[in-house]
Design an enzyme around this catalytic site. Sequence first.
Site, PDB file in Angstrom:
ATOM      1  N   ASP A  21       0.833  -1.211   0.000  1.00 25.90           N
ATOM      2  CA  ASP A  21       0.000   0.000   0.000  1.00 25.90           C
ATOM      3  C   ASP A  21       0.869   1.262   0.000  1.00 25.90           C
ATOM      4  OD1 ASP A  21      -2.284   1.487   0.029  1.00 25.90           O
ATOM      5  OD2 ASP A  21      -2.727   1.176   2.151  1.00 25.90           O
ATOM      6  N   ASN A  69     -10.805  -2.741  -5.942  1.00 27.12           N
ATOM      7  CA  ASN A  69     -10.030  -1.738  -6.698  1.00 27.12           C
ATOM      8  C   ASN A  69     -10.685  -1.318  -8.020  1.00 27.12           C
ATOM      9  OD1 ASN A  69      -6.753  -2.964  -5.613  1.00 27.12           O
ATOM     10  ND2 ASN A  69      -8.007  -1.314  -4.789  1.00 27.12           N
TER      11      ASN A  69
HETATM   12  C1  FPP Z   1      -2.077   0.231  -3.212  1.00 26.50           C
HETATM   13  O1  FPP Z   1      -1.570   1.549  -3.208  1.00 26.50           O
HETATM   14  C2  FPP Z   1      -1.562  -0.479  -4.327  1.00 26.50           C
HETATM   15  C3  FPP Z   1      -2.309  -1.048  -5.323  1.00 26.50           C
HETATM   16  C4  FPP Z   1      -3.771  -1.014  -5.384  1.00 26.50           C
HETATM   17  C5  FPP Z   1      -1.659  -1.712  -6.444  1.00 26.50           C
HETATM   18  C6  FPP Z   1      -0.527  -2.621  -6.064  1.00 26.50           C
HETATM   19  C7  FPP Z   1       0.232  -2.785  -7.267  1.00 26.50           C
HETATM   20  C8  FPP Z   1       1.560  -2.717  -7.363  1.00 26.50           C
HETATM   21  C9  FPP Z   1       2.534  -2.574  -6.270  1.00 26.50           C
HETATM   22  C10 FPP Z   1       2.083  -2.743  -8.708  1.00 26.50           C
HETATM   23  C11 FPP Z   1       2.700  -3.899  -9.203  1.00 26.50           C
HETATM   24  C12 FPP Z   1       2.397  -5.254  -8.808  1.00 26.50           C
HETATM   25  C13 FPP Z   1       2.769  -6.243  -9.612  1.00 26.50           C
HETATM   26  C14 FPP Z   1       2.576  -7.633  -9.228  1.00 26.50           C
HETATM   27  C15 FPP Z   1       3.394  -5.961 -10.893  1.00 26.50           C
HETATM   28  P1  FPP Z   1      -2.595   2.730  -3.286  1.00 26.50           P
HETATM   29  O2  FPP Z   1      -2.770   3.068  -4.713  1.00 26.50           O
HETATM   30  O3  FPP Z   1      -3.853   2.372  -2.584  1.00 26.50           O
HETATM   31  O4  FPP Z   1      -1.836   3.845  -2.533  1.00 26.50           O
HETATM   32  P2  FPP Z   1      -2.484   4.991  -1.656  1.00 26.50           P
HETATM   33  O5  FPP Z   1      -3.142   4.325  -0.486  1.00 26.50           O
HETATM   34  O6  FPP Z   1      -1.307   5.813  -1.253  1.00 26.50           O
HETATM   35  O7  FPP Z   1      -3.447   5.729  -2.519  1.00 26.50           O
END
Ligand code: FPP
Length: 243
Positions: A21, A69
């Site tokens: 996250d 998501n």
């Molecule tokens: C949460 O951060 C992250 C995600 C919803 C996506 C996770 C994906 C990756 C780390 C990319 C790559 C993964 C692979 C397997 C290639 P957020 O967007 O919720 O962050 P925030 O809470 O700061 O908004």
Amino acid sequence: MPKDPDNVQSRGPRHVAIIMDGNGRWAQARGRPRLYGHHAGARRVREVVEACPSLGIKYLTIFAFSTENWKRTQVEVAGLMSLFRRYIVKEARNLAASGVRVRFIGDRVRLDAKLVELMDMLEAETAGNDGVHLTIALNYGGRDEVARATKRLARDVAEGRLRPEDVDEETLPKYLDTRVLPDPDLVIRTSGEARISNFLLWQSAYSEYEFVDTLWPDFTAAELELLCKSYGSRERRFGAVPA
Ligand code: FPP
């Protein structure tokens, strides 16, 4: 899967699961779009996978995209799907050559056909590997997984392959997406949020948790090592009293 028989952890976790996250906030802090953070996050995955063997981590499960998501903007969802496709194409050779076995969990029905094809390809290409077992949760939700598992279980009951009186705690896990994996020993969530957000609900009943402030694109192998060491000093009781 069997719980740790010796209760006291003199060693590190064998199965680590990570809620990655903080990509969005990481990008925002740099005045960049959220997808910039996801790309930076994807690069972190490689460092963490590569650190696993020396830390004794045999199973690594990462939360890449949840069933919730889809509520993000169309631009972000499409960007993430494109990132997953590119990640598979770009990393396939490296993962296969490093002995990593890749699996995907989650519901594939809503994913686009090209992505599913790449996922199948990567699973097949690494199926003979027995190094780190990397499981990528994609369109995954713990409740959705339990619901899908229950549907399959109910079908087996309806069609006479399973008797209701034989259903116990050992039965449902055999229908979960994770059926071939041990339960996670340690679940890590980055970015300072202390919630599990529908991740491995059944499987993490007795897991240890670590919530760290680091945003995922800043998470390093060194931090993982510290968390593994801290896990090694914890006593896991699985509901029992200390001996
Ligand atoms: C949460 O951060 C992250 C995600 C919803 C996506 C996770 C994906 C990756 C780390 C990319 C790559 C993964 C692979 C397997 C290639 P957020 O967007 O919720 O962050 P925030 O809470 O700061 O908004």
